[in-house]
Design a protein around this motif. Structure first.
Motif, short mmCIF file in Angstrom:
data_model
loop_
_atom_site.label_atom_id
_atom_site.label_comp_id
_atom_site.label_asym_id
_atom_site.label_seq_id
_atom_site.Cartn_x
_atom_site.Cartn_y
_atom_site.Cartn_z
N GLY A 19 -17.71 21.42 12.90
CA GLY A 19 -18.44 22.19 11.91
C GLY A 19 -19.95 22.03 12.05
O GLY A 19 -20.70 23.01 11.97
N GLN A 20 -20.39 20.80 12.28
CA GLN A 20 -21.82 20.55 12.46
C GLN A 20 -22.34 21.27 13.69
O GLN A 20 -23.44 21.83 13.66
N LEU A 21 -21.57 21.26 14.77
CA LEU A 21 -22.00 21.94 15.99
C LEU A 21 -22.23 23.42 15.73
O LEU A 21 -23.23 24.00 16.17
N LEU A 22 -21.30 24.06 15.02
CA LEU A 22 -21.45 25.48 14.73
C LEU A 22 -22.66 25.74 13.83
O LEU A 22 -23.39 26.71 14.03
N MET A 130 -13.06 20.05 21.35
CA MET A 130 -14.00 20.92 22.08
C MET A 130 -13.25 22.03 22.82
O MET A 130 -13.77 23.14 22.95
N ILE A 131 -12.04 21.76 23.28
CA ILE A 131 -11.25 22.79 23.96
C ILE A 131 -10.95 23.92 22.98
O ILE A 131 -11.17 25.09 23.28
N ILE A 132 -10.48 23.58 21.82
CA ILE A 132 -10.12 24.61 20.84
C ILE A 132 -11.38 25.30 20.30
O ILE A 132 -11.37 26.51 20.03
N LEU A 133 -12.48 24.55 20.20
CA LEU A 133 -13.75 25.16 19.77
C LEU A 133 -14.23 26.17 20.80
O LEU A 133 -14.73 27.25 20.44
N ASP A 146 -24.16 28.07 25.01
CA ASP A 146 -25.40 27.32 25.25
C ASP A 146 -25.97 26.73 23.97
O ASP A 146 -26.48 25.61 23.98
N SER A 147 -25.88 27.46 22.87
CA SER A 147 -26.38 26.93 21.59
C SER A 147 -25.53 25.75 21.12
O SER A 147 -26.05 24.79 20.56
N VAL A 148 -24.23 25.81 21.37
CA VAL A 148 -23.35 24.69 21.00
C VAL A 148 -23.67 23.48 21.87
O VAL A 148 -23.71 22.34 21.37
N ILE A 149 -23.93 23.69 23.14
CA ILE A 149 -24.32 22.58 24.03
C ILE A 149 -25.63 21.96 23.53
O ILE A 149 -25.77 20.73 23.48
N GLN A 150 -26.57 22.79 23.13
CA GLN A 150 -27.84 22.30 22.57
C GLN A 150 -27.56 21.50 21.29
O GLN A 150 -28.15 20.44 21.06
N ALA A 151 -26.64 21.99 20.47
CA ALA A 151 -26.29 21.30 19.23
C ALA A 151 -25.62 19.96 19.49
O ALA A 151 -25.79 19.01 18.70
N LEU A 152 -24.86 19.86 20.56
CA LEU A 152 -24.22 18.59 20.91
C LEU A 152 -25.25 17.47 21.04
O LEU A 152 -24.97 16.32 20.68
#
Length: 183
Positions: A19-22, A130-133, A146-152
């Protein structure tokens, strides 16, 4: 664009971090976001869920009563949240841990054996979420990979940044699974 999502599972499955990543990814893309966590009293091993809204307009409430997508990582979460999903909504199921079929016929079900795949491909269940995300990202296009990777980089503590490549690979695996599912 309005994407309302509930993510649910046991504590320790990465529900809150998904949820935080999104939410962070949405902020990086100048979208309106809301993240509302809900923990059971037990924390790790107990029930956990969060509601995430990503929109191109202001969000009136963080409470989601009829999400258009749900990710369930365990059987109790399927039982609790399936009936809340909007008709024609997307239900993502961790089929490694959920052997029951959904009861509804008016929704799209995406079954992904994310725990089994995580063990098979990465030797650990740590990236099953992460697979299901990744599959969710591919089918909804709510935010970019890319935005999710940045959020990681914000969500993972710095001493865990060595896990960024594995998380990226797991997200990409989920994207590929979703693409195969669409065919």
């Amino acid at each position: 664009m309005l994407q309302e999502l509930i993510i649910a599972g046991f504590g320790g499955q990465g529900v809150m971090s998904m949820g935080q990543l999104l939410a962070y990814a949405g902020m990086f893309e100048d979208k309106q976001v809301s993240w509302l966590p809900s923990y059971g009293p037990e924390m790790r091993g107990g029930t956990a869920n969060c509601s995430v809204t990503v929109s191109d307009r202001p969000i009136s409430s963080p409470v989601i009563s009829e999400p258009n997508s749900i990710i369930v990582l365990n059987r109790p979460s399927l039982d609790k949240f399936e009936n809340k999903l909007q008709p024609d909504g997307l239900l993502f199921i961790n089929s490694s841990l959920i052997d029951a079929a959904p009861q509804r016929q008016d929704i799209k079900v995406i079954k992904i054996p994310s725990e089994d795949l995580a063990i098979e491909k990465f030797g650990s269940t740590r990236v099953a979420n992460m697979i299901i995300l990744g599959a969710y990202l591919e089918l909804t296009r709510v935010v970019s990979l890319d935005s999710v990777i940045q959020a990681l980089k914000k969500v993972l503590p710095e001493y865990r940044h060595n896990l960024l490549p594995m998380n990226r690979e797991a997200l990409e695996l989920g994207v590929e699974i979703a693409r195969e599912n669409i065919k």
